[in-house]
Design an enzyme around this catalytic site. Structure first.
Site, PDB file in Angstrom:
ATOM      1  N   TYR A  97      56.770  42.395  57.662  1.00 13.48           N
ATOM      2  CA  TYR A  97      55.407  42.932  57.766  1.00 13.48           C
ATOM      3  C   TYR A  97      54.657  42.356  58.966  1.00 13.48           C
ATOM      4  CZ  TYR A  97      56.073  44.306  52.832  1.00 13.48           C
ATOM      5  OH  TYR A  97      56.524  44.820  51.641  1.00 13.48           O
ATOM      6  N   LYS A 110      48.161  47.913  47.272  1.00 13.46           N
ATOM      7  CA  LYS A 110      47.701  47.513  48.604  1.00 13.46           C
ATOM      8  C   LYS A 110      46.388  48.202  48.930  1.00 13.46           C
ATOM      9  CE  LYS A 110      47.951  49.436  52.415  1.00 13.46           C
ATOM     10  NZ  LYS A 110      48.324  50.253  53.575  1.00 13.46           N
ATOM     11  N   ARG A 147      37.798  47.818  46.567  1.00  7.52           N
ATOM     12  CA  ARG A 147      39.013  48.199  45.842  1.00  7.52           C
ATOM     13  C   ARG A 147      39.747  46.974  45.320  1.00  7.52           C
ATOM     14  NH1 ARG A 147      40.636  53.552  46.889  1.00  7.52           N
ATOM     15  NH2 ARG A 147      38.726  54.771  46.566  1.00  7.52           N
TER      16      ARG A 147
END
Length: 253
Positions: free
Chosen positions: A45, A220, A226
């Site tokens: 990543y 994610k 969120r």
């Protein structure tokens, strides 16, 4: 939940797949400050260093956080060196979970090295990611060591029930990546109907389904709102009928 090696993992976390490095420290810092205690990253990543930065900036003690990273595809030949580099980027002396990100052509040899890293305490738990049942069996048969975790794509639309049943038979915990299918499942009429009934959001309802079904989940997002919303899933209560309705989402509406 307790893994087959006796260690306890926070069942709900957050992932940083495709989160740009320049945003990751903020996301991690915010998530930890809100109360998240499980982060899933990977060598591939490119954002391990900002995950570590975000943890340090949050002020949350390292021992209170579960950090997962994954062996990059090109590093199967030297997982020890690869993990050492991850630890340097993260700024920690160990990771809580080290996964083989994807199967390769030397899985047994790679797995044996991960077992040694676990025994040395550099990776407290070890597991696999995106393997088939045949590939999981191959490493277990060759080494006698069962993964603590197998990470797969799983959600109410594509639960991979056969793989989950295989995991249960062997005492392997299932980690679900993509639990909301990049947010698309929050638009499903069943998720919206259940959410309205219980006074929660569709995302919270879907994440609660994962927890009730014994899955480890880490959605994610880069949004602070969120992140807080997702964490609220732990307080949602679903009835058996709600759970069965979400189970049926694997069929087309």
């Amino acid at each position: 939940m307790t893994l087959n090696d006796g260690r306890s993992v926070p069942q709900l976390g957050f992932g940083v797949y495709h989160v740009p490095p320049e945003d990751t420290a903020r996301v991690a810092r915010t998530a930890f400050a809100l109360g998240h205690r499980h982060v899933d990253t990977a060598q591939g990543y490119g954002n391990e260093a900002p995950v570590g930065q975000g943890l340090r900036e949050s002020g949350v003690p390292r021992e209170d956080v579960w950090i997962t990273t994954k062996l990059d595809d090109g590093r199967h030949g030297d997982p020890r060196a690869a993990l050492a580099e991850s630890l340097e980027r993260l700024g920690t002396g160990y990771v809580d979970l080290f996964l083989v990100h994807r199967p390769g052509d030397r899985d047994v040899e790679t797995w044996r090295t991960l077992v040694a890293l676990r025994d040395e305490g550099l990776a407290r738990s070890i597991g696999l990611s995106n393997f088939s049942r045949r590939q999981v069996r191959a490493v277990v048969d060759a080494t006698g060591v069962v993964p603590a975790v197998h990470q797969i794509r799983a959600n109410p639309r594509t639960p991979h029930r056969a793989m989950q049943a295989f995991h249960r038979r062997h005492g392997i915990a299932t980690e679900a990546w993509g639990p909301l299918r990049e947010g698309r499942l929050t638009e499903h009429p069943t998720a919206r109907r259940v959410a309205e009934r219980v006074g929660a959001t569709p995302a919270q309802v879907l994440l609660r389904w994962h927890l009730e079904r014994g899955l480890i989940a880490f959605p994610k997002t880069t949004s602070s709102a969120r992140l807080a919303e997702n964490l609220g899933a732990v307080d949602v209560r679903l009835s058996p009928g709600d759970l069965r309705a979400i189970d049926r989402m694997r069929r087309r509406p």
